[in-house]
Design a protein around this motif. Structure first.
Motif, mmCIF file in Angstrom:
data_model
loop_
_atom_site.group_PDB
_atom_site.id
_atom_site.type_symbol
_atom_site.label_atom_id
_atom_site.label_comp_id
_atom_site.label_asym_id
_atom_site.label_seq_id
_atom_site.Cartn_x
_atom_site.Cartn_y
_atom_site.Cartn_z
ATOM 1 N N GLY A 182 63.374 47.646 58.818
ATOM 2 C CA GLY A 182 63.707 46.226 58.905
ATOM 3 C C GLY A 182 64.581 45.744 57.760
ATOM 4 N N ASN A 226 61.169 36.158 43.445
ATOM 5 C CA ASN A 226 60.632 36.436 44.784
ATOM 6 C C ASN A 226 61.708 36.906 45.756
ATOM 7 O OD1 ASN A 226 58.045 35.677 43.918
ATOM 8 N ND2 ASN A 226 58.617 33.523 44.160
ATOM 9 N N HIS A 241 61.582 39.354 47.566
ATOM 10 C CA HIS A 241 61.017 39.829 48.841
ATOM 11 C C HIS A 241 61.043 38.720 49.890
ATOM 12 C CE1 HIS A 241 57.555 37.811 46.973
ATOM 13 N NE2 HIS A 241 57.216 37.550 48.201
ATOM 14 N N GLN A 289 62.467 32.289 51.879
ATOM 15 C CA GLN A 289 61.131 31.777 52.156
ATOM 16 C C GLN A 289 60.837 30.640 51.188
ATOM 17 O OE1 GLN A 289 59.278 33.131 54.701
ATOM 18 N NE2 GLN A 289 58.334 31.156 54.317
ATOM 19 N N GLU A 307 58.271 29.016 49.338
ATOM 20 C CA GLU A 307 56.853 29.151 48.967
ATOM 21 C C GLU A 307 56.192 27.782 48.833
ATOM 22 O OE1 GLU A 307 58.866 30.681 46.146
ATOM 23 O OE2 GLU A 307 59.333 32.295 47.550
ATOM 24 N N TRP A 335 54.459 26.338 51.927
ATOM 25 C CA TRP A 335 53.317 27.056 52.490
ATOM 26 C C TRP A 335 52.057 26.213 52.313
ATOM 27 C CZ3 TRP A 335 52.061 31.099 55.433
ATOM 28 C CH2 TRP A 335 50.791 31.675 55.311
ATOM 29 N N GLY A 348 46.192 29.097 52.564
ATOM 30 C CA GLY A 348 45.676 29.777 51.384
ATOM 31 C C GLY A 348 46.304 31.159 51.323
ATOM 32 N N LEU A 349 45.467 32.157 51.038
ATOM 33 C CA LEU A 349 45.988 33.508 50.949
ATOM 34 C C LEU A 349 46.382 34.014 52.335
ATOM 35 C CD1 LEU A 349 46.599 35.894 49.163
ATOM 36 C CD2 LEU A 349 44.174 36.479 49.163
ATOM 37 N N TYR A 350 45.600 33.626 53.353
ATOM 38 C CA TYR A 350 45.912 33.999 54.737
ATOM 39 C C TYR A 350 45.859 32.752 55.604
ATOM 40 C CZ TYR A 350 44.974 38.448 52.636
ATOM 41 O OH TYR A 350 45.017 39.520 51.795
ATOM 42 N N SER A 351 46.707 32.723 56.610
ATOM 43 C CA SER A 351 46.764 31.528 57.429
ATOM 44 C C SER A 351 47.299 31.868 58.812
ATOM 45 C CB SER A 351 47.680 30.493 56.769
ATOM 46 O OG SER A 351 48.006 29.486 57.699
ATOM 47 N N PRO A 352 46.780 31.210 59.841
ATOM 48 C CA PRO A 352 47.350 31.421 61.177
ATOM 49 C C PRO A 352 48.700 30.727 61.347
ATOM 50 C CG PRO A 352 45.533 29.851 61.263
ATOM 51 C CD PRO A 352 45.600 30.333 59.859
ATOM 52 N N ALA A 403 52.432 30.454 60.803
ATOM 53 C CA ALA A 403 53.533 31.290 60.332
ATOM 54 C C ALA A 403 54.290 30.571 59.232
ATOM 55 C CB ALA A 403 54.470 31.616 61.485
ATOM 56 N N ARG A 419 65.459 42.337 53.421
ATOM 57 C CA ARG A 419 65.089 42.158 54.827
ATOM 58 C C ARG A 419 66.266 41.600 55.627
ATOM 59 N NH1 ARG A 419 60.513 38.649 56.115
ATOM 60 N NH2 ARG A 419 60.572 37.738 54.030
ATOM 61 N N GLN A 476 67.356 39.955 59.513
ATOM 62 C CA GLN A 476 66.867 39.480 60.810
ATOM 63 C C GLN A 476 67.995 38.888 61.610
ATOM 64 O OE1 GLN A 476 63.454 36.954 60.920
ATOM 65 N NE2 GLN A 476 62.058 38.638 60.535
ATOM 66 N N GLY A 528 41.324 33.655 46.677
ATOM 67 C CA GLY A 528 42.571 32.938 46.942
ATOM 68 C C GLY A 528 43.819 33.711 46.574
ATOM 69 N N ARG A 586 47.355 35.422 65.365
ATOM 70 C CA ARG A 586 48.249 36.010 64.347
ATOM 71 C C ARG A 586 47.912 35.402 62.997
ATOM 72 N NH1 ARG A 586 53.702 37.638 66.884
ATOM 73 N NH2 ARG A 586 53.117 37.717 69.069
ATOM 74 N N VAL A 587 47.866 36.253 61.990
ATOM 75 C CA VAL A 587 47.581 35.771 60.641
ATOM 76 C C VAL A 587 48.712 36.214 59.716
ATOM 77 C CG1 VAL A 587 45.925 35.747 58.737
ATOM 78 C CG2 VAL A 587 45.115 35.943 61.093
ATOM 79 N N TYR A 588 49.093 35.285 58.856
ATOM 80 C CA TYR A 588 50.174 35.540 57.903
ATOM 81 C C TYR A 588 49.645 35.475 56.487
ATOM 82 C CZ TYR A 588 52.786 34.649 62.116
ATOM 83 O OH TYR A 588 53.245 34.714 63.396
ATOM 84 N N SER A 589 50.368 36.150 55.604
ATOM 85 C CA SER A 589 49.987 36.118 54.191
ATOM 86 C C SER A 589 50.750 35.039 53.448
ATOM 87 C CB SER A 589 50.366 37.434 53.506
ATOM 88 O OG SER A 589 49.601 38.463 53.993
ATOM 89 N N HIS A 590 50.185 34.632 52.354
ATOM 90 C CA HIS A 590 50.887 33.758 51.422
ATOM 91 C C HIS A 590 52.252 34.371 51.097
ATOM 92 C CE1 HIS A 590 51.892 31.582 47.785
ATOM 93 N NE2 HIS A 590 50.918 30.732 48.053
ATOM 94 N N PRO A 591 53.282 33.536 51.032
ATOM 95 C CA PRO A 591 54.630 34.084 50.812
ATOM 96 C C PRO A 591 54.785 34.902 49.521
ATOM 97 C CG PRO A 591 54.752 31.766 51.435
ATOM 98 C CD PRO A 591 53.298 32.085 51.252
ATOM 99 N N ARG A 628 55.359 44.553 61.505
ATOM 100 C CA ARG A 628 56.554 43.717 61.399
ATOM 101 C C ARG A 628 56.643 42.747 62.567
ATOM 102 N NH1 ARG A 628 61.850 46.296 61.271
ATOM 103 N NH2 ARG A 628 60.970 48.273 62.017
ATOM 104 N N GLN A 685 59.194 39.807 64.521
ATOM 105 C CA GLN A 685 60.548 39.231 64.581
ATOM 106 C C GLN A 685 60.656 38.285 65.750
ATOM 107 O OE1 GLN A 685 63.896 41.831 64.436
ATOM 108 N NE2 GLN A 685 63.724 42.124 62.230
#
Lengths: 657, 657
Positions: free
Chosen positions: A556, A577, A579, A611, A613, A616, A619-623, A625, A655, A657, B306, B544-549, B655, B657
């Protein structure tokens, strides 16, 4: 039985006949001459303040009986001094420098005094363990140090015509030849760190004494045979190891001693060891017509360049053992990619080119040279990278995550184990060796580096003037000045990165097709007239480059390249950041010359997304996007120039896209 | 000065009053009872063929004078046996088992004989270095082993009412209390591996002897004070270390001794050590009303949950030191995420819940339990993971790239350092402790696990029957059987993963709003009648779960979760080269029950795209984008069930997209 055939490969072109005058390289070669070599001399003499002492010169003085004291440094400390002397030789071969030559002569006097009556020369064993010679080839680099001293002796003789050091190393090599062999009372072994193999070939080339070539081949042939020499040696030593914490068994693959060299098909183990070995193998194969040795070189080349090499020409995917890992395993952040390994890759490529020009070797040589090797040295000539990562996050380094403990975020001064800086010095000081080879009636140009070369090709003698603004611009001009004869071919490499090339001779276009292009070189055979001009135009667009789909780390992602230069993003230009940056597939790439930046570079800019930040909400994980992005203008700089503006994030792969 | 206030936290509910009858958990608890505990008993007695011996029982027999011989195993080998005995205690507390109790009684007899006259109990020092007691707290786990034996003594007493082991550990703790302290002649120290702190609190709870609580607090208060105890101890030992190759300086952060515990704000160092320490800190804070200790617990909780926790509830981002690294550093492949660390996280969460219910603690407890902890054990009860990676490529393991040397691709039998299996056993055997807490007039339900509980709440006594098909279905039913009184509140956790919940009491909907929902629990206060039914419906879509940026490893990636279960892709279902899969943002996720698969699981399928490696025309690098993809139906399975079908690739993050 043992046949030699020097016609199988191109002769070396002396450095005083390939003068480099090039906006890009003259700076670095000047650095080597004016900064690196003098600085290293101070370092070797323990005169650099606040730096760990080297002890290298002092060790020789002690071994020579000129000073009292203990050996200091690594067991292979002698090699630093030999590599320095080799670099000095190349400088002297190119340009007279009586002051430097006097220093070198003085040092050679000490070295000669440190040689033992029987020819042995190694300050560690002479000073510290005189009764332990040849008892730990696996770990103690005895033949490795010998090899570097032989290289220095050959180089100094070629540069100055002075035989003193050459005689020393011949005597040493003669003695080594009595110690090693398959006769009763001889050691059927080889060194833990390959190097002497390629050095003995050089010694053969200047002396014409086949004994040295035969000994080189013997070392290659013995490696990996059963019963294993290293294990037997360990038993004989009662399991004693030189390095504290070394295991009770020898990691044969680390030393490429797991299989006979002809049977090896995959690059494994310590990268520098393998590449020095392959350089020696290619040498011996060329000079003896040994087809099975050559076949192994080709297989291992294809494995390295086709499956285990970073886009920067770095090799060695892991710090443990400074080693190759396995096919397509090219992590960008935990990489090793030692500067010395890329230098070894250049040696190997050069030997393959001297044997038979195929542009794939020169393409890799160029890639390693313009990215990892130049990147290994700071523009001040005093700071160096050992390890050349393709992705750095300083927060993760300095012990924060120990998998990055080997990564330095900025170039360091002279190291305790100082292999890379003198290796860079000797390579750059001898860069003229890598530009051309002559094969039959053809002059092959592998690297586009400005300057003048006086070459002997078939029955002709020619002065060739190359001018270019490479690597920034793709127009390369050759002016031909035949001195004697004049009928010969010029063959110019068409680089793998170039999407479109055109060639003209004296203003007339030469079509690049099956008749003119062979093995990646465009060849023009004619009777040349004084002042004939050949122009090669290499289109040099900023280009997206992708990895083979099996490279997990780059899935990717895309990298940018322009000409031979691989690019990277730095925090200094793009914020933190990295990434979180995404380069759209459709984004235009615009290249721009910036004379004031990093010594003058071409940068590449593109409109991308970052991105956000701050947006956002989770928290650390979130549904949810992380949909919020902001436009960002990315600015890429050549990889080699990274980390010259303090500590910050860097990445080659971004990355897409 | 030293005040205790037990009302600050919820009492423990005995295990014979929380009986688990649950399709999901009864299997695992049955495994612990029928397989794990018997198997571990064989292992502790060195009767497992082809496994490394444990020596644990034999060490005690030797220390007891019942057998001749040398100590065998790790310096903390005693703790394996103590953890086993603790697990046995929980099994006995839940259900009588005379045969098992007899074995335990016999073992306790040996332990009691191994205790020295002054109360000291540790087979390593008793057998091997009797004059070295308390000279190397940093490395030798002396108080750690004591802590585990205390936990066993408390658990066995609670289960059986038998005082023998309790008396042994009280005598030991009394002796320890004379050794440690700030009076002249005492050691002002603490252990290198936290554990005794939480154990002493348990001992205090069953004995009401405040001396133990005070000693626990002493150990906590001493940690991280200057001058540093560990460094002083190292000096006193003349720099001698227990572990070969250990450094000349103590890594204080590894032991969380770099700062006083109240001043620590970021999780650092060995993960299990930190979590055991935090468990003890929360205990002491609850029982003494120590606000600054509690504030530190909260800060460190927030940092871990967190910023430093994997989506699986795993913690510890690096193998070096089995340790936390730094905020948002969550590599999926080189992760440590030790099973024991997630168990420690569950302990810590439970203590925070006993202090004051907030669903964020139970959310994490559930996450760690249903993903890392269950995943740590194979469905045969005989194979375990220490390290719980979120991304595995078997080709990279087995020494191919040494950064993965700590990663096992399939669960292993009993380990040389066997901390995780007995830890899993004791946690699962005591799972009933984690479901409910009672605070004032409210019964809080933290976990949805079927069974019956008899609870004392305020002035009422109630039998609560919970039925559910959790974690596969989100409908949870409670039937209330008041035995005495009847006016109290039921509070049910609304999980963080649940997008929509509804609640009904006896068929009537209870609105979930500010009046009923507090701190993540829906609370219903009423006078309950026999047979009242409460139904909680938790929508459980595949999500679907996403991580903190700032999580670099997951940039551009997504994970799937359904209910408390995190999902993963395995090679067994999806072929090799999982890194080449891309899940379109728009792809529908369809969940399906598969009774025959992996003991019965819900899988998730989605239409996605796969990189077509065969269509790649370039070499290692190419300007041609790898455009060719093929449709691929991805099948995700619950993470906990991975690696039950042989060796293969696995990934949690894919990944998008």
């Amino acid at each position: 039985m043992f046949q030699t055939d020097k016609t199988m490969r191109s002769d070396r072109v002396p450095l005083n006949r390939v003068r480099i005058r090039d906006d890009f390289w003259s700076y670095y070669i000047g650095l080597v001459r004016d900064v690196v070599v003098p600085y290293q001399w101070e370092a070797l003499n323990d005169r650099v303040e606040n730096a760990e002492p080297s002890g290298a010169v002092r060790n020789f003085r002690i071994a020579a009986g000129l000073e009292q004291g203990d050996f200091y440094g690594m067991v292979f400390q002698d090699s630093d001094l030999a590599k320095w002397l080799e670099a000095v030789s190349y400088l002297l071969e190119a340009d007279a420098n009586p002051e430097l030559e006097e220093i070198a002569d003085g040092l050679i006097g000490i070295i000669a005094k440190a040689q033992q009556d029987d020819g042995y020369l190694n300050t560690y064993f002479t000073v510290k363990e005189p009764d332990k010679r040849w008892t730990n080839l696996t770990e103690c680099h005895e033949l490795y140090c010998a090899g570097h001293m032989i290289e220095a002796g050959v180089a100094y003789y070629r540069a100055t015509g002075k035989r003193k050091l050459l005689d020393v190393v011949c005597k040493f090599a003669d003695y080594i030849d009595t110690v090693f062999g398959s006769e009763p009372g001889q050691l059927p072994g080889y060194d833990g760190h390959q190097e002497i193999e390629l050095a003995l070939v050089k010694l053969y080339e200047v002396t014409d004494n086949e004994r040295y070539l035969r000994l080189s081949k013997y070392f290659l042939d013995q490696r990996g045979q059963k019963p294993d020499f290293f294990e037997a040696e360990l038993q004989k030593r009662g399991g004693k190891t030189h390095w504290p914490g070394a295991g009770k068994h020898v990691d044969l693959a680390y030393h490429q001693a797991h299989l006979p060299v002809r049977e090896q098909e995959t690059a494994i183990g310590h990268a520098v060891r393998l590449l020095y070995m392959l350089t020696g193998m290619a040498d011996v194969a060329a000079l003896t017509g040994d087809e099975s040795l050559l076949a192994a070189c080709r297989k291992l080349w294809d494995n390295i360049a086709g499956k285990q090499m970073y886009i920067t020409g770095g090799v060695g995917s892991m710090p443990q053992g400074e080693a190759f890992s396995f096919d397509y395993d090219l992590p960008n952040d935990t990489v090793y990619a030692e500067t010395c390994a890329s230098i070894g890759l250049i040696f190997f490529a050069q030997r393959m080119l001297r044997l038979a020009p195929e542009s794939k070797y020169a393409d890799v040589m160029e890639r390693a040279l313009y990215n990892t090797v130049v990147g290994g040295m700071a523009r001040d000539g005093k700071h160096f990278f050992y390890v050349n990562p393709l992705e750095v996050n300083p927060r993760a380094c300095h012990g924060a995550n120990h998998k990055y403990d080997h990564i330095k975020t900025v170039r360091q001064e002279w190291f305790g184990c100082a292999c890379c800086p003198p290796n860079v010095a000797r390579l750059l000081a001898s860069l003229g060796e890598y530009i051309y080879t002559v094969q039959g009636d053809t002059v092959y140009t592998h690297l586009y580096i400005g300057g003048e070369a006086e070459l002997q090709v078939g029955g002709s003698r020619v002065k060739l003037v190359q001018t270019a603004d490479y690597p920034w611009d793709g127009l390369v001009r050759f002016t031909v000045h035949p001195q004697e004869g004049g009928e010969f071919a010029l063959a110019l490499r068409l680089p793998d990165w170039c999407p479109e090339a055109s060639l003209s001779v004296c203003g007339e276009t030469v079509p690049l097709d099956g008749r003119t292009v062979k093995d990646g070189y465009a060849r023009v055979l004619r009777r040349w007239q004084e002042g004939d001009v050949v122009e090669l135009r290499l289109a040099m667009p900023a280009t997206r480059v992708y990895s083979h789909p099996l490279v997990r780390a780059n899935a990717g992602k895309v990298a940018l390249q322009r000409g031979p230069l691989v690019y990277c993003l730095e925090q200094a230009d793009n914020g933190a950041n990295l990434h979180g940056l995404v380069l759209p597939k459709t984004a235009e790439l615009s290249a721009r010359r910036e004379e004031e930046l990093l010594g003058g570079v071409v940068t590449i800019e593109a409109e991308a997304e970052r991105q956000d930040e701050g947006a956002w909400a989770g928290g650390l994980y979130s549904p949810q996007a992380p949909s919020a992005t902001r436009p960002a203008t990315l600015k890429f700089i050549p990889y080699y120039a990274w980390a010259n503006r303090g500590e910050g994030e860097m990445t080659v792969w971004v990355r897409e896209q």
